[in-house]
Design an enzyme around this catalytic site. Structure first.
Site, short mmCIF file in Angstrom:
data_model
loop_
_atom_site.label_atom_id
_atom_site.label_comp_id
_atom_site.label_asym_id
_atom_site.label_seq_id
_atom_site.Cartn_x
_atom_site.Cartn_y
_atom_site.Cartn_z
N ARG A 52 47.96 38.26 47.48
CA ARG A 52 46.68 38.35 46.64
C ARG A 52 46.77 38.65 45.42
O ARG A 52 46.41 38.14 44.51
CB ARG A 52 45.90 39.38 47.29
CG ARG A 52 44.34 39.36 46.66
CD ARG A 52 43.30 40.03 47.65
NE ARG A 52 42.07 39.86 47.40
CZ ARG A 52 41.12 41.03 46.76
NH1 ARG A 52 41.60 42.23 46.90
NH2 ARG A 52 39.99 40.69 46.59
N HIS A 66 45.30 36.50 42.21
CA HIS A 66 44.54 37.20 41.28
C HIS A 66 44.98 37.11 39.77
O HIS A 66 44.51 37.00 38.56
CB HIS A 66 43.96 38.54 41.56
CG HIS A 66 42.86 38.33 42.64
ND1 HIS A 66 41.97 39.29 42.72
CD2 HIS A 66 42.92 37.50 43.61
CE1 HIS A 66 41.12 39.03 43.79
NE2 HIS A 66 41.69 37.99 44.28
N ASN A 87 38.56 42.92 41.74
CA ASN A 87 39.85 43.46 41.72
C ASN A 87 39.64 44.93 42.02
O ASN A 87 40.59 45.81 42.53
CB ASN A 87 40.67 43.32 40.36
CG ASN A 87 40.84 41.92 40.18
OD1 ASN A 87 41.02 41.17 40.99
ND2 ASN A 87 41.22 41.53 38.85
N HIS A 113 43.99 34.11 53.98
CA HIS A 113 43.53 34.94 54.82
C HIS A 113 43.84 35.12 56.30
O HIS A 113 43.10 35.63 56.92
CB HIS A 113 42.01 34.87 54.60
CG HIS A 113 41.29 35.00 53.24
ND1 HIS A 113 39.91 34.97 52.96
CD2 HIS A 113 41.99 35.54 52.26
CE1 HIS A 113 39.78 35.44 51.43
NE2 HIS A 113 41.05 35.78 51.21
C1 HEM Z 1 38.52 31.12 48.39
C2 HEM Z 1 38.27 31.87 47.57
C3 HEM Z 1 38.57 33.72 48.13
C4 HEM Z 1 37.80 34.46 48.21
C5 HEM Z 1 36.24 34.45 48.09
C6 HEM Z 1 38.55 35.59 48.61
C7 HEM Z 1 37.82 36.90 48.84
C8 HEM Z 1 38.68 37.93 49.16
C9 HEM Z 1 37.83 39.33 49.29
C10 HEM Z 1 36.57 39.73 49.23
C11 HEM Z 1 38.99 39.85 49.92
C12 HEM Z 1 38.98 41.54 50.58
C13 HEM Z 1 39.23 42.38 49.60
C14 HEM Z 1 39.02 43.59 49.84
O1 HEM Z 1 38.34 44.11 50.76
O2 HEM Z 1 39.40 44.92 49.15
C15 HEM Z 1 40.24 39.26 50.12
C16 HEM Z 1 41.55 39.54 50.53
C17 HEM Z 1 42.46 38.77 50.60
N1 HEM Z 1 42.71 37.63 49.97
FE1 HEM Z 1 41.25 36.49 49.23
N2 HEM Z 1 39.92 35.46 48.58
C18 HEM Z 1 39.66 33.88 48.31
C19 HEM Z 1 40.92 33.20 48.29
C20 HEM Z 1 42.32 33.63 48.43
C21 HEM Z 1 43.70 32.96 48.09
C22 HEM Z 1 44.00 31.49 47.49
C23 HEM Z 1 44.49 33.77 48.69
C24 HEM Z 1 46.21 33.51 48.52
C25 HEM Z 1 46.56 32.29 48.33
C26 HEM Z 1 43.99 34.82 49.17
C27 HEM Z 1 44.61 36.11 49.84
C28 HEM Z 1 43.94 36.98 50.13
C29 HEM Z 1 44.76 38.16 50.84
C30 HEM Z 1 46.23 38.09 51.29
C31 HEM Z 1 43.76 39.18 51.17
C32 HEM Z 1 44.14 40.44 51.71
C33 HEM Z 1 44.63 41.54 50.70
C34 HEM Z 1 44.89 42.87 51.54
O3 HEM Z 1 45.22 43.16 52.60
O4 HEM Z 1 45.34 43.98 50.52
N3 HEM Z 1 42.58 35.16 48.87
N4 HEM Z 1 40.01 37.84 49.71
#
Ligand code: HEM
Ligand SMILES: *[C@@H]1O[C@H](CO)[C@@H](O)[C@H](O)[C@H]1NC(C)=O
Ligand SMILES: *[C@@H]1O[C@H](CO)[C@@H](O)[C@H](O)[C@H]1NC(C)=O
Ligand SMILES: *[C@@H]1O[C@H](CO)[C@@H](O)[C@H](O)[C@H]1NC(C)=O
Ligand SMILES: *[C@@H]1O[C@H](CO)[C@@H](O)[C@H](O)[C@H]1NC(C)=O
Ligand SMILES: *[C@@H]1O[C@H](CO)[C@@H](O)[C@H](O)[C@H]1NC(C)=O
Ligand SMILES: *[C@@H]1O[C@H](CO)[C@@H](O)[C@H](O)[C@H]1NC(C)=O
Ligand SMILES: *[C@@H]1O[C@H](CO)[C@@H](O)[C@H](O)[C@H]1NC(C)=O
Length: 318
Positions: free
Chosen positions: A61, A65, A91, A190
């Site tokens: 992530r 970002h 973030n 995800h």
């Molecule tokens: C499509 C639009 C996207 C939205 C709206 C989105 C939104 C989010 C949100 C709200 C979280 C939870 C953060 C938290 O609770 O602190 C998250 C976690 C995460 N996102 Fe996304 N995301 C998107 C796309 C992506 C993309 C493109 C990737 C990587 C290629 C990605 C990888 C991740 C990962 C791996 C997590 C978990 C992080 C952790 O456990 O520390 N996301 N995302």
């Protein structure tokens, strides 16, 4: 007059050629300047992920970002002259892995002083994280340089949020040159990691396109009232949270996306067929994800003499 404009055109052509040549990332960028860079990063990432599997998700992530401008800017702390990206809405109290990146940078500096950028470390660490959790590998293109500033407002306007609808998501990815297929593939990130209650609360209480048993089970650890349990975690892929597979997509087919934005990808719109294809073929997902990660990693990098190679990832060189 004629010779002046000829000269100007020549200068322009040379300048354009030079700038497009320097804009090119390369898989062999550190082969002579730092042959141990990639193995150093890989072993540090593997250790971190073995220690805490979620760290693989957090590092993936971080690269995402950083990458809506892959220049290490997400790693910069606030300074007197700029407010960095870490305090931006997508973030704040959410991005993790900064200490792991700082630690990797220290190890890389020890093998090659001021040679490997923080932006490249993020790109390699994202790939190594995916591999460590059982996902596909790909060749990371290298040669990004680090920014000397950062913009909180750019991070706020460029990154997607969990309340976004399909049109909003499509627009933000298109702004960065990524089409719907690539957006769906990247969203497969995800398949690993966790999200906080404050980001999925509305989806599990108010949306109707969610499996009701799934919604009830999440409500137990995510109270409806805003302010209570905001940081409580749930896996983004409840089927296999620490395994990089295609279960994220099969979950969407049965209305078990955790975020509103996740389920938007399979809600009767233009992304449905891509979700179905990735749900039915993990190899189709793997190859699309790998290709889209390379493309994402190419979003407006700094190259050549732009920016710098930071000595410490959280601050610009003094
Ligand atoms: C499509 C639009 C996207 C939205 C709206 C989105 C939104 C989010 C949100 C709200 C979280 C939870 C953060 C938290 O609770 O602190 C998250 C976690 C995460 N996102 Fe996304 N995301 C998107 C796309 C992506 C993309 C493109 C990737 C990587 C290629 C990605 C990888 C991740 C990962 C791996 C997590 C978990 C992080 C952790 O456990 O520390 N996301 N995302
Ligand atoms: C690395 O190089 C920078 C300047 O290029 C210097 O300030 C720093 O002390 C060097 N660090 C080590 C460990 O040699
Ligand atoms: C950094 O500063 C330059 C020059 O002031 C500006 O053009 C650029 O947009 C800034 N970058 C960010 C990420 O704010
Ligand atoms: C999301 O899309 C809706 C319409 O579908 C629009 O009204 C809204 O401004 C968009 N929001 C963002 C953040 O793009
Ligand atoms: C999106 O881009 C991919 C990879 O470049 C390409 O194969 C695909 O046809 C494009 N899809 C759409 C819907 O344009
Ligand atoms: C759900 O919708 C209602 C009515 O619009 C709103 O008051 C509430 O804050 C929303 N969110 C949750 C978690 O109930
Ligand atoms: C919702 O999920 C539960 C538990 O996995 C399952 O038993 C049920 O059939 C699903 N309901 C619908 C309407 O798909
Ligand atoms: C950046 O901020 C983090 C978290 O507050 C801190 O641990 C780190 O030492 C800071 N970096 C620098 C160079 O001050």
């Amino acid at each position: 007059m004629a010779s002046t404009s000829c000269l100007s055109i020549l200068v322009l052509v040379v300048a354009l050629t030079a700038s497009s040549a320097s804009a090119q990332l390369s898989s062999t960028f550190y082969d002579t300047s730092c042959p141990n860079a990639l193995s150093t990063i890989k072993s540090a990432v593997t250790t971190a992920v073995n220690n805490e599997p979620r760290m693989g998700a957090s590092l993936l992530r971080l690269h995402f970002h950083d990458c809506f401008g892959c220049d290490g800017s997400v790693l910069l702390n606030d300074t007197a002259t700029f407010t960095g990206e870490q305090g931006a809405i997508p973030n704040k109290n959410s991005l993790r892995g900064f200490t792991v990146i700082d630690n990797i940078k220290t190890q890389v500096e020890a093998v090659c002083n001021q040679t490997v950028s923080c932006a490249d470390i993020l790109a390699v660490a994202a790939r190594d994280s995916v591999v460590a959790l059982g996902g596909p590998s790909w060749t990371v293109l290298l040669g990004r340089r680090d920014s000397t500033n950062a913009s909180k407002s750019n991070a706020n306007s460029d990154l997607p949020g969990p309340s976004f609808n399909l049109a909003n998501l499509t627009q933000l990815f298109a702004n960065k040159g990524l089409n719907v297929t690539e957006m769906v593939a990247l969203s497969g990130g995800h398949t690993i990691g966790q999200a906080q209650c404050r980001f999925f609360r509305d989806h599990i209480y108010n949306d109707t396109n969610i499996n009701s048993t799934f919604a009830s089970s999440l409500q137990g650890n995510c109270p409806q009232a805003s302010g209570s349990g905001d940081a409580n975690l749930a896996p983004l892929d409840a089927t296999s949270a620490t395994s990089f597979d295609n279960a994220y997509f099969t979950n969407l087919l049965s209305q078990k996306g955790l975020l509103h934005s996740d389920q938007e990808l399979f809600n009767g719109g233009a992304a449905d067929t891509t979700v179905q294809s990735f749900a039915s073929s993990s190899s189709a997902f793997s190859s699309a994800f790998a290709a889209a990660m390379v493309k994402m990693g190419n979003i407006s990098p700094k190259t050549g003499t732009q920016g710098e190679i930071r000595l410490t990832c959280s601050k610009v060189n003094s």
